[in-house]
Design an enzyme around this catalytic site. Sequence first.
Site, PDB file in Angstrom:
ATOM      1  N   ASP A 135      -5.098   6.226   1.527  1.00 23.18           N
ATOM      2  CA  ASP A 135      -5.331   4.827   1.173  1.00 23.18           C
ATOM      3  C   ASP A 135      -6.763   4.419   1.511  1.00 23.18           C
ATOM      4  OD1 ASP A 135      -3.537   2.131   0.679  1.00 23.18           O
ATOM      5  OD2 ASP A 135      -5.240   1.733   2.001  1.00 23.18           O
ATOM      6  N   HIS A 160       0.827  -1.201   0.000  1.00 19.27           N
ATOM      7  CA  HIS A 160       0.000   0.000   0.000  1.00 19.27           C
ATOM      8  C   HIS A 160       0.866   1.258   0.000  1.00 19.27           C
ATOM      9  CE1 HIS A 160      -4.056  -1.795   1.128  1.00 19.27           C
ATOM     10  NE2 HIS A 160      -3.232  -2.827   1.216  1.00 19.27           N
TER      11      HIS A 160
END
Length: 470
Positions: A122, A22
Amino acid sequence: MPSITAPSSPHVLVVPFPAQGHTLALLDLAALLAARGLRLTVVTTPGNAHLLSPLLAAHPSSIRPLTLPFPSHPSLPAGLENLKACPPIYAAVFVHALAALHHPILAWTKSQPHPVVAVLSDFFCGWTQPLAAELGVPRLVFAPSGVLGTAIPHSLFRRSVKPRPSNDAVGFPGIPGEPAYQWKELSIMYKMHAEGLVEARLGEAVKQNFLWNLESWGFVSNTFRALEGRYLDTPLEDLGSRRVWAVGPVAPETAVHRGGEAAVGAGELGAWLDAFPEGSVVYVCFGSQVVLTPPVAAALAEALERSAVPFVWAVGAGDEDGGDVVPEGFEAKAKRRGLVVRGWAPQVAALRHAAVGWFVTHCGWNSVLESVAAGVPMLAWPMTADQFANARLVVDEARVAVRACEGGVGVSPDAAELTAVLRNAAGGGEECRSVRARAKELAAEAAAAVRGGGSSCQDLESLVQEIRKL
């Protein structure tokens, strides 16, 4: 070359999620935004700050870190700040724990002479949606998965799909093609919530994070139109009908190894690969999170031995002690045609070496894009998360992969069947030749997407212009 950004340039707050797959992808996107004149502040914690070093060195005038203490949580061991090699249960805990950064970030932001105009975070950081609302600015959701892999978990949380037996199918009528996946193939984070395998407050926190994403300004996805055009043509209800900017692949072609100290250098690995004919070597790696169980590793080792294919097996990428699962005596038997790398390997360099012809992969999205960009076909072995959706995408739709086995965490493949898959790939049967040819075509399309005038380049420029209007 470092970017030079004017003080009056739009200021964007970037909030990564502390997991390798991520964080690194979002930092790659941050570099692209900085190169186009935006100013960015990237939130990090002491244990993750080193991941920003290359980015800060490349863009010293336009990117700065905001380092905050990692929030303590009773379910997290002291000092744990990254999901690398953690059990899946920790993902839900991290989502819940990180939300405690809301108030420190809010206080810092309000103290700045140059206020932020947008929040880019995110999709596991849905708690930044109310943060952005308090600041009076829009929030963009960064999707480190593809559009399909992002829509599926959001659909599950949006519809509150009930648990069912592992082999029962769950349909997704709001997604083009109306795909269906077995319960066991779905997001483990959703299954833990739906089956009550995590504390109620953790499960609800995870659910709320995904639902907050559906209130955002839009999604920025690390994908490109030639790979996922059917999911980009129409706003998806499962993504709140929000706009999706497809800006990938965001990683530069010359990406260096960034996951930690490599167990073997790119030069050393390249020299070893130089001894093999073009396209003859199988590269095997299951990413930064998956640690194979001894039975699964034994089945893989047996298949590699019986197939007689040359190979590089990066084992233990998620755990420096992961090499212990390699069966005793295996390396001695395969030393002339096989290389076992314990720890991290320079994957991009390996995939771009002419000798590497196939990639045995868990189908994590970053690995998928690295393989696609290198033009290397995949042998798909999905484990969890978005990987079953990714596997179906690259096998059935993009046709740049062949299924290696059914997959699943801890599920041992049949060694004889896996041997046959490896031999078929090395032998270059008709199906495999077609897949290899299509992989080369898709690599060219990926490269074209990020060049001037390409679909991803246009979406990125459009995104920057929208931010400038703020």
